[in-house]
Design a protein around this motif. Structure first.
Motif, PDB file in Angstrom:
ATOM      1  N   ASP A 174       3.204   1.503   9.481  1.00 27.19           N
ATOM      2  CA  ASP A 174       3.436   1.215   8.007  1.00 27.19           C
ATOM      3  C   ASP A 174       4.198   0.305   7.279  1.00 27.19           C
ATOM      4  O   ASP A 174       3.808  -0.682   6.600  1.00 27.19           O
ATOM      5  CB  ASP A 174       3.882   2.871   8.236  1.00 27.19           C
ATOM      6  CG  ASP A 174       2.908   3.894   7.902  1.00 27.19           C
ATOM      7  OD1 ASP A 174       2.047   4.425   8.091  1.00 27.19           O
ATOM      8  OD2 ASP A 174       3.574   5.125   8.009  1.00 27.19           O
ATOM      9  N   SER A 175       5.251  -0.891   8.482  1.00 32.03           N
ATOM     10  CA  SER A 175       5.677  -1.184   8.066  1.00 32.03           C
ATOM     11  C   SER A 175       5.197  -2.499   8.452  1.00 32.03           C
ATOM     12  O   SER A 175       4.804  -3.336   6.992  1.00 32.03           O
ATOM     13  CB  SER A 175       6.505  -1.450   9.396  1.00 32.03           C
ATOM     14  OG  SER A 175       7.913  -2.586   9.098  1.00 32.03           O
ATOM     15  N   VAL A 176       3.671  -2.524   8.810  1.00 31.54           N
ATOM     16  CA  VAL A 176       3.356  -3.711   8.379  1.00 31.54           C
ATOM     17  C   VAL A 176       2.165  -3.506   6.988  1.00 31.54           C
ATOM     18  O   VAL A 176       2.205  -4.866   6.618  1.00 31.54           O
ATOM     19  CB  VAL A 176       2.116  -4.223   9.580  1.00 31.54           C
ATOM     20  CG1 VAL A 176       0.607  -5.172   9.098  1.00 31.54           C
ATOM     21  CG2 VAL A 176       2.611  -4.831  11.184  1.00 31.54           C
ATOM     22  N   LYS A 177       2.176  -2.706   7.237  1.00 31.68           N
ATOM     23  CA  LYS A 177       1.593  -2.176   5.822  1.00 31.68           C
ATOM     24  C   LYS A 177       1.574  -2.228   4.658  1.00 31.68           C
ATOM     25  O   LYS A 177       1.013  -3.184   3.423  1.00 31.68           O
ATOM     26  CB  LYS A 177       0.468  -0.721   5.778  1.00 31.68           C
ATOM     27  CG  LYS A 177      -0.805  -0.615   4.778  1.00 31.68           C
ATOM     28  CD  LYS A 177      -1.625   0.959   4.874  1.00 31.68           C
ATOM     29  CE  LYS A 177      -1.132   1.941   6.133  1.00 31.68           C
ATOM     30  NZ  LYS A 177      -2.546   2.760   6.766  1.00 31.68           N
ATOM     31  N   ASP A 178       3.076  -2.622   5.126  1.00 30.36           N
ATOM     32  CA  ASP A 178       3.773  -2.198   3.172  1.00 30.36           C
ATOM     33  C   ASP A 178       4.521  -3.921   3.123  1.00 30.36           C
ATOM     34  O   ASP A 178       4.430  -4.451   1.686  1.00 30.36           O
ATOM     35  CB  ASP A 178       5.301  -1.775   3.607  1.00 30.36           C
ATOM     36  CG  ASP A 178       5.426  -0.343   3.433  1.00 30.36           C
ATOM     37  OD1 ASP A 178       4.509   0.134   3.097  1.00 30.36           O
ATOM     38  OD2 ASP A 178       6.163   1.105   4.298  1.00 30.36           O
ATOM     39  N   ASP A 179       3.833  -4.418   4.081  1.00 28.92           N
ATOM     40  CA  ASP A 179       4.415  -6.104   4.253  1.00 28.92           C
ATOM     41  C   ASP A 179       3.316  -6.887   3.295  1.00 28.92           C
ATOM     42  O   ASP A 179       3.226  -7.833   2.485  1.00 28.92           O
ATOM     43  CB  ASP A 179       4.712  -6.658   5.564  1.00 28.92           C
ATOM     44  CG  ASP A 179       6.279  -6.423   5.689  1.00 28.92           C
ATOM     45  OD1 ASP A 179       7.119  -6.176   5.115  1.00 28.92           O
ATOM     46  OD2 ASP A 179       6.166  -6.377   7.259  1.00 28.92           O
ATOM     47  N   ILE A 180       1.772  -6.461   3.857  1.00 28.40           N
ATOM     48  CA  ILE A 180       0.731  -6.930   3.084  1.00 28.40           C
ATOM     49  C   ILE A 180      -0.024  -6.247   2.076  1.00 28.40           C
ATOM     50  O   ILE A 180      -1.077  -6.331   1.790  1.00 28.40           O
ATOM     51  CB  ILE A 180       0.120  -7.002   4.243  1.00 28.40           C
ATOM     52  CG1 ILE A 180      -0.810  -5.972   4.944  1.00 28.40           C
ATOM     53  CG2 ILE A 180      -0.140  -8.521   5.702  1.00 28.40           C
ATOM     54  CD1 ILE A 180      -2.218  -6.441   6.479  1.00 28.40           C
ATOM     55  N   SER A 181       0.781  -4.998   1.427  1.00 28.38           N
ATOM     56  CA  SER A 181       0.383  -4.028   0.909  1.00 28.38           C
ATOM     57  C   SER A 181       0.181  -4.803  -0.839  1.00 28.38           C
ATOM     58  O   SER A 181      -0.633  -4.895  -1.637  1.00 28.38           O
ATOM     59  CB  SER A 181       1.705  -3.143   0.548  1.00 28.38           C
ATOM     60  OG  SER A 181       2.541  -3.415  -0.202  1.00 28.38           O
ATOM     61  N   LYS A 237      -8.266  -0.445   0.246  1.00 29.54           N
ATOM     62  CA  LYS A 237      -7.225  -0.188   1.486  1.00 29.54           C
ATOM     63  C   LYS A 237      -7.452  -1.080   2.664  1.00 29.54           C
ATOM     64  O   LYS A 237      -7.803  -1.985   2.990  1.00 29.54           O
ATOM     65  CB  LYS A 237      -8.659   0.871   2.287  1.00 29.54           C
ATOM     66  CG  LYS A 237      -7.928   1.306   2.647  1.00 29.54           C
ATOM     67  CD  LYS A 237      -9.036   2.947   3.218  1.00 29.54           C
ATOM     68  CE  LYS A 237      -7.989   3.951   4.254  1.00 29.54           C
ATOM     69  NZ  LYS A 237      -9.028   4.743   4.916  1.00 29.54           N
ATOM     70  N   ILE A 238      -6.289  -0.810   3.183  1.00 30.25           N
ATOM     71  CA  ILE A 238      -5.643  -1.250   4.173  1.00 30.25           C
ATOM     72  C   ILE A 238      -5.681  -0.578   5.320  1.00 30.25           C
ATOM     73  O   ILE A 238      -4.789   0.310   5.229  1.00 30.25           O
ATOM     74  CB  ILE A 238      -4.402  -2.322   3.966  1.00 30.25           C
ATOM     75  CG1 ILE A 238      -4.772  -3.251   2.671  1.00 30.25           C
ATOM     76  CG2 ILE A 238      -3.472  -2.902   5.430  1.00 30.25           C
ATOM     77  CD1 ILE A 238      -3.599  -3.647   2.906  1.00 30.25           C
ATOM     78  N   ASN A 239      -6.776  -0.771   6.439  1.00 27.08           N
ATOM     79  CA  ASN A 239      -5.520  -0.321   7.845  1.00 27.08           C
ATOM     80  C   ASN A 239      -5.805  -0.625   8.528  1.00 27.08           C
ATOM     81  O   ASN A 239      -5.957  -2.006   9.300  1.00 27.08           O
ATOM     82  CB  ASN A 239      -7.823  -0.082   8.579  1.00 27.08           C
ATOM     83  CG  ASN A 239      -7.389   1.362   7.383  1.00 27.08           C
ATOM     84  OD1 ASN A 239      -7.501   2.283   6.508  1.00 27.08           O
ATOM     85  ND2 ASN A 239      -9.823   1.648   8.003  1.00 27.08           N
ATOM     86  N   ILE A 240      -4.328  -0.238   9.571  1.00 22.22           N
ATOM     87  CA  ILE A 240      -3.750  -1.498  10.688  1.00 22.22           C
ATOM     88  C   ILE A 240      -3.756  -0.669  12.198  1.00 22.22           C
ATOM     89  O   ILE A 240      -3.617   1.357  11.954  1.00 22.22           O
ATOM     90  CB  ILE A 240      -2.293  -1.524   9.934  1.00 22.22           C
ATOM     91  CG1 ILE A 240      -2.142  -2.228   8.677  1.00 22.22           C
ATOM     92  CG2 ILE A 240      -1.299  -2.199  11.200  1.00 22.22           C
ATOM     93  CD1 ILE A 240      -2.567  -3.514   8.565  1.00 22.22           C
TER      94      ILE A 240
END
Length: 167
Positions: free
Chosen positions: A104-111, A81-84
């Motif tokens: 969400d944008s950052v999460k998509d970038d490092i997904s 999981k990724i938490n930003i």
């Protein structure tokens, strides 16, 4: 006072002789029963001590195998999981929707880091920082940049970001 001469009477002689012979026989029976009992308990104790040694050896084998499995499992841990989290959104009077969109944008970038093992993610943490920091964010006709303040890498990749105006 005198002790009566019982040794002359055959009934008393048979009584005392019977007591001596009965005592000797009962002593022999006692020694036999005690010996058999002792032998049974000795064999039981020996069997139990052998079983204890076998179980201790088996326990060592299981513990070594368990440690090896844990070692392999730890080596193969992956990011689940990724938490930003943006920690200073209030400073620039950003609403919760804007902050959530940025996260969400950052999460998509490092997904792409999801399902990667922790070692790989740790080795590429500088790349993750560059991806986040080099992407400008545009909100309300203003441009912002993100700065990574804290990054925790385990089964959950947690990143705390600070937002600031782009110069």
């Amino acid at each position: 006072m005198r002790i009566p001469p019982y040794y002359r009477r055959p009934a008393w002689q048979r009584f005392f002789a019977g007591m001596v012979i009965g005592g000797a026989i009962s002593w022999c029976i006692f020694i036999y029963i005690y010996g058999v009992w002792q032998e049974e308990h000795t064999s039981l104790i020996e069997k139990q001590s052998e079983k204890i040694v076998d179980l201790e050896n088996e326990k060592k084998i299981w513990q070594e195998e368990y440690k090896e499995i844990n070692k392999r499992t730890i080596e193969q841990l992956t990011i689940q999981k990724i938490n930003i989290k943006i920690i200073n959104g209030e400073k620039y009077k950003l609403d919760m929707l804007s902050v959530s969109e940025i996260e969400d944008s950052v999460k998509d970038d490092i997904s792409m880091m999801i399902a990667k093992d922790i070692d790989t993610v740790y080795k590429s943490k500088e790349l993750i920082k560059k991806i986040i920091q080099n992407k400008p964010v545009k909100l309300n006709d203003k441009r912002y940049k993100l700065q990574v303040k804290e990054m925790v890498i385990f089964t959950t990749l947690s990143i705390q970001l600070e937002i600031s105006f782009e110069e």
